[in-house]
Design an enzyme around this catalytic site. Structure first.
Site, short mmCIF file in Angstrom:
data_model
loop_
_atom_site.label_atom_id
_atom_site.label_comp_id
_atom_site.label_asym_id
_atom_site.label_seq_id
_atom_site.Cartn_x
_atom_site.Cartn_y
_atom_site.Cartn_z
N ASP A 51 0.82 -1.21 0.00
CA ASP A 51 0.00 0.00 0.00
C ASP A 51 0.86 1.26 0.00
O ASP A 51 2.08 1.20 0.17
CB ASP A 51 -0.92 0.01 1.23
N TYR A 117 5.55 -10.06 6.77
CA TYR A 117 5.57 -8.62 7.04
C TYR A 117 5.99 -8.36 8.48
O TYR A 117 5.71 -9.17 9.37
CB TYR A 117 4.18 -8.00 6.84
#
Length: 249
Positions: A51, A117
């Site tokens: 993002d 992540y």
């Protein structure tokens, strides 16, 4: 031939990985630089779609080229020289670490078996706040880790997905999710799954923070997942503290 690129980037100046109209992206900048060096229009495909503002300490991308590059670092048309020239052409916030040939059926996105992540929270002031989320209120990280274990009981994570996306399924298999302390004022959240939905990690972290600050119970955290409703989950945390850390094949 198909080649994989191992790269990292600071996402601060980019509207995410994926090319989109009216906004600068990592994919666009990398694709233009590679096209310039190869003297032909070259599409770059990434392992994921980070993002806006999200970083990558490891991203894998692939491209196809009719040109065969040498493995000898001293050759003019070697992979080493391509990597070197690409780094010179790219801005300082994108770094190429390696370029290597792969089988033609290898795909940076669809051949990946897992992605990991990291998300960073600071509990006090730090000069490294641009790459972490400073949260001044007390958090119960032990309770947040108990909530993490609830994630393993589910595969449908609609409650943590951005609305109105074009994916065919919201099913993901989470293999690991845990908070651990890396310094007296810094905590790291690590999560590994076979795939991630848009905004998924940031929404999970935001909802785990709700658990840690006592706003919701673990049973309520479970109920949020079962509702399959994004509006029932917590607020997404800022993207600057999120890093794509590893992609496996």
């Amino acid at each position: 031939m198909r080649y994989f690129i191992n790269l990292s980037y600071d996402g601060h100046n980019y509207h995410g990985w994926q090319i989109q109209p009216g906004a600068i992206s990592v994919q666009e900048v990398l694709g233009k630089a590679l096209s310039t060096l190869l003297r032909s229009e070259t599409e770059v495909v990434g392992a994921g779609r980070t993002d806006a503002g999200v970083n990558a300490s490891m991203m894998i991308a692939h491209f196809d080229s009719d040109k065969k590059f040498s493995a000898n670092d001293e050759d003019k048309d070697s992979l080493f020289q391509l990597c070197y020239r690409l780094n010179k052409l790219l801005p300082p916030d994108i770094a190429i670490h390696d370029i290597y040939p792969v089988a033609d059926d290898m795909h940076a996105r669809f051949s990946a078996t897992s992605r990991t992540y990291h998300y960073y929270i600071l509990t006090a002031k730090s000069p490294f706040e641009p790459y972490a989320y400073r949260y001044p209120q007390p958090l119960d990280f032990q309770l947040m880790n108990e909530a993490c274990r609830v994630l393993f009981d589910y595969i449908d994570f609609t409650s943590f997905s951005k609305l109105h996306t074009d994916v065919k399924t919201n099913n993901c298999r989470i293999m690991h999710a845990e908070w651990h302390q890396v310094s007296p004022i810094k905590w790291e959240f690590t999560i590994t799954a076979d795939r991630f939905l848009r905004n998924m990690v940031r929404a999970i972290v935001g909802t785990l923070i709700d658990v840690g600050r006592g706003a919701i119970t673990i049973d309520q955290f479970r109920a949020i997942i079962e509702k399959k409703d994004r509006c029932s989950a917590g607020t997404s945390v800022p993207g600057n503290a999120l890093f794509l850390a590893e992609v496996t094949y």
